[in-house]
Design a protein around this motif. Structure first.
Motif, PDB file in Angstrom:
ATOM      1  N   ASP A 163       2.076   8.919   6.731  1.00  0.00           N
ATOM      2  CA  ASP A 163       2.302   8.726   5.502  1.00  0.00           C
ATOM      3  C   ASP A 163       3.151   7.487   4.876  1.00  0.00           C
ATOM      4  O   ASP A 163       2.764   6.776   4.068  1.00  0.00           O
ATOM      5  N   ASN A 164       4.214   7.315   5.629  1.00  0.00           N
ATOM      6  CA  ASN A 164       5.160   6.295   5.091  1.00  0.00           C
ATOM      7  C   ASN A 164       4.820   5.188   5.470  1.00  0.00           C
ATOM      8  O   ASN A 164       5.621   4.005   5.399  1.00  0.00           O
ATOM      9  N   TRP A 165       3.963   4.947   6.505  1.00  0.00           N
ATOM     10  CA  TRP A 165       3.607   3.633   6.960  1.00  0.00           C
ATOM     11  C   TRP A 165       2.019   3.371   6.581  1.00  0.00           C
ATOM     12  O   TRP A 165       1.279   2.562   7.308  1.00  0.00           O
ATOM     13  N   SER A 166       1.396   4.390   5.658  1.00  0.00           N
ATOM     14  CA  SER A 166      -0.031   3.929   5.287  1.00  0.00           C
ATOM     15  C   SER A 166      -0.277   2.628   5.000  1.00  0.00           C
ATOM     16  O   SER A 166       0.357   2.065   4.177  1.00  0.00           O
ATOM     17  N   LEU A 167      -1.426   2.145   5.153  1.00  0.00           N
ATOM     18  CA  LEU A 167      -1.814   0.917   4.594  1.00  0.00           C
ATOM     19  C   LEU A 167      -2.931   0.941   3.750  1.00  0.00           C
ATOM     20  O   LEU A 167      -3.274  -0.156   3.091  1.00  0.00           O
ATOM     21  N   LEU A 168      -3.415   2.061   3.554  1.00  0.00           N
ATOM     22  CA  LEU A 168      -4.850   2.380   2.528  1.00  0.00           C
ATOM     23  C   LEU A 168      -4.453   3.318   1.726  1.00  0.00           C
ATOM     24  O   LEU A 168      -4.691   4.555   1.721  1.00  0.00           O
ATOM     25  N   VAL A 169      -3.804   2.941   0.634  1.00  0.00           N
ATOM     26  CA  VAL A 169      -3.326   3.839  -0.545  1.00  0.00           C
ATOM     27  C   VAL A 169      -4.141   3.430  -1.759  1.00  0.00           C
ATOM     28  O   VAL A 169      -4.546   2.291  -1.765  1.00  0.00           O
ATOM     29  N   THR A 170      -3.890   4.354  -2.893  1.00  0.00           N
ATOM     30  CA  THR A 170      -4.773   3.999  -4.192  1.00  0.00           C
ATOM     31  C   THR A 170      -3.690   3.359  -4.939  1.00  0.00           C
ATOM     32  O   THR A 170      -2.423   3.620  -4.742  1.00  0.00           O
ATOM     33  N   PRO A 174       2.648   5.659  -5.537  1.00  0.00           N
ATOM     34  CA  PRO A 174       3.873   5.069  -5.906  1.00  0.00           C
ATOM     35  C   PRO A 174       4.196   4.045  -4.570  1.00  0.00           C
ATOM     36  O   PRO A 174       4.933   3.189  -4.685  1.00  0.00           O
ATOM     37  N   ARG A 175       3.510   4.269  -3.590  1.00  0.00           N
ATOM     38  CA  ARG A 175       3.674   3.480  -2.319  1.00  0.00           C
ATOM     39  C   ARG A 175       2.852   2.090  -2.532  1.00  0.00           C
ATOM     40  O   ARG A 175       2.859   1.175  -1.484  1.00  0.00           O
ATOM     41  N   TRP A 176       2.331   2.010  -3.561  1.00  0.00           N
ATOM     42  CA  TRP A 176       1.157   0.735  -3.541  1.00  0.00           C
ATOM     43  C   TRP A 176       1.917  -0.648  -3.232  1.00  0.00           C
ATOM     44  O   TRP A 176       1.553  -1.485  -2.712  1.00  0.00           O
ATOM     45  N   THR A 177       2.897  -0.941  -4.189  1.00  0.00           N
ATOM     46  CA  THR A 177       3.776  -2.193  -3.808  1.00  0.00           C
ATOM     47  C   THR A 177       4.348  -2.232  -2.569  1.00  0.00           C
ATOM     48  O   THR A 177       4.137  -3.239  -1.764  1.00  0.00           O
ATOM     49  N   ASP A 178       5.006  -1.318  -1.868  1.00  0.00           N
ATOM     50  CA  ASP A 178       5.429  -1.471  -0.440  1.00  0.00           C
ATOM     51  C   ASP A 178       4.556  -1.436   0.531  1.00  0.00           C
ATOM     52  O   ASP A 178       4.587  -2.164   1.377  1.00  0.00           O
ATOM     53  N   THR A 179       3.486  -0.894   0.135  1.00  0.00           N
ATOM     54  CA  THR A 179       2.135  -1.007   1.041  1.00  0.00           C
ATOM     55  C   THR A 179       1.591  -2.452   1.275  1.00  0.00           C
ATOM     56  O   THR A 179       1.577  -2.989   2.236  1.00  0.00           O
ATOM     57  N   HIS A 180       1.510  -3.133   0.090  1.00  0.00           N
ATOM     58  CA  HIS A 180       1.070  -4.373   0.184  1.00  0.00           C
ATOM     59  C   HIS A 180       2.106  -5.465   0.511  1.00  0.00           C
ATOM     60  O   HIS A 180       2.001  -6.623   0.883  1.00  0.00           O
ATOM     61  N   GLU A 181       3.484  -5.113   0.688  1.00  0.00           N
ATOM     62  CA  GLU A 181       4.488  -5.755   1.182  1.00  0.00           C
ATOM     63  C   GLU A 181       4.191  -5.735   2.734  1.00  0.00           C
ATOM     64  O   GLU A 181       4.424  -6.754   3.466  1.00  0.00           O
ATOM     65  N   ARG A 182       4.042  -4.636   3.227  1.00  0.00           N
ATOM     66  CA  ARG A 182       3.655  -4.667   4.584  1.00  0.00           C
ATOM     67  C   ARG A 182       2.362  -5.429   4.946  1.00  0.00           C
ATOM     68  O   ARG A 182       2.152  -6.028   6.237  1.00  0.00           O
ATOM     69  N   TRP A 183       1.246  -5.580   3.958  1.00  0.00           N
ATOM     70  CA  TRP A 183       0.009  -6.162   4.048  1.00  0.00           C
ATOM     71  C   TRP A 183       0.718  -7.932   4.352  1.00  0.00           C
ATOM     72  O   TRP A 183      -0.109  -8.316   5.119  1.00  0.00           O
ATOM     73  N   ALA A 184       1.468  -8.212   3.467  1.00  0.00           N
ATOM     74  CA  ALA A 184       1.787  -9.479   3.644  1.00  0.00           C
ATOM     75  C   ALA A 184       2.573 -10.058   4.908  1.00  0.00           C
ATOM     76  O   ALA A 184       2.315 -10.946   5.077  1.00  0.00           O
ATOM     77  N   MET A 185       3.478  -8.839   5.226  1.00  0.00           N
ATOM     78  CA  MET A 185       4.089  -9.266   6.679  1.00  0.00           C
ATOM     79  C   MET A 185       3.143  -9.152   7.774  1.00  0.00           C
ATOM     80  O   MET A 185       3.153 -10.152   8.701  1.00  0.00           O
ATOM     81  N   LEU A 186       1.954  -8.374   7.847  1.00  0.00           N
ATOM     82  CA  LEU A 186       0.892  -8.311   8.681  1.00  0.00           C
ATOM     83  C   LEU A 186       0.229  -9.571   8.574  1.00  0.00           C
ATOM     84  O   LEU A 186      -0.110 -10.258   9.643  1.00  0.00           O
TER      85      LEU A 186
END
Length: 220
Positions: A163-170, A174-186
């Motif tokens: 869950d804390n590394w999920s890339l597919l959130v809604t 609350p993880r939306w911003t952090d998730t897309h920071e990971r998308w940017a790194m990827l």
């Protein structure tokens, strides 16, 4: 030199795979508009993510070239040949993605910027994988292998990541911003890998140079 390559490269692009990916993307993006009732934001999100994956699957075939071992002998380096293919396909991909975004009703449309980042990262990953296969092997059509890998990776990202590394959130997560920071790194990693994979191996370049010198030095 680049102008002379435009027409031949344009003709050899895998238009069937690209068209299939674009058509599938538009079909998936249009699902929320086809259904009756109030637009569902969750369905809009899933539809656009499916459209992004469909476009990436089409782009996975972009570097397929049955004449690869013939064209490798022309006096044009691989980065230019690959870059030209990407430059010719990029407007098509951008147009398909824009159309897919506007097909989703406004009330069900997720944040476009974040979803566009996901779409670009997925597409670049597909292209980087295809370039890596071409660099490491002699295959002329990496598209099938890359598309299979991409589907398996998408399934793994959905089912196996914690869950804390999920890339597919809604968007309301609350993880939306952090998730897309990971998308940017990827995306950054995929760009580096893809750029490096497009560079011709030094050994092959040396062998080609030596062969060319020997041919020029040979008596007529």
């Amino acid at each position: 030199m680049t102008r002379a390559l435009l027409t031949p490269v344009l003709r050899t692009l895998p238009w069937r795979a690209l068209a299939a990916g674009g058509a599938t993307a538009l079909l998936l993006a249009g699902i929320p508009r086809m259904l009756s009732g109030a637009p569902d934001p969750w369905l809009g999100l899933i539809s656009l993510r499916g459209a992004a994956l469909a476009l990436a699957l089409g782009l996975a075939f972009l570097l397929d070239d049955p004449a690869r071992h013939i064209t490798s002998a022309v006096p044009v380096r691989r980065p230019l040949r690959v870059g030209l293919r990407v430059a010719l396909a990029a407007p098509w991909a951008a147009l398909c993605w824009t159309a897919a975004v506007f097909l989703v009703p406004g009330e069900a449309r997720p944040p476009v910027g974040a979803l566009t980042l996901e779409a670009i990262a997925t597409a670049v990953f597909a292209l980087a994988a295809a370039a890596l296969i071409i660099r490491r092997s002699t295959v002329t059509g990496p598209g099938t292998a890359v598309s299979t890998w991409l589907l398996c990776t998408a399934a793994a990202a959905f089912l196996l990541l914690p869950d804390n590394w999920s890339l597919l959130v809604t968007p309301d997560d609350p993880r939306w911003t952090d998730t897309h920071e990971r998308w940017a790194m990827l995306l950054a990693v995929a760009l580096v890998v893809g750029t490096r994979a497009c560079v011709e191996p030094l050994r092959a370049w040396r062998l080609g140079s030596l062969a060319g010198r020997a041919q020029r030095a040979a008596p007529l």
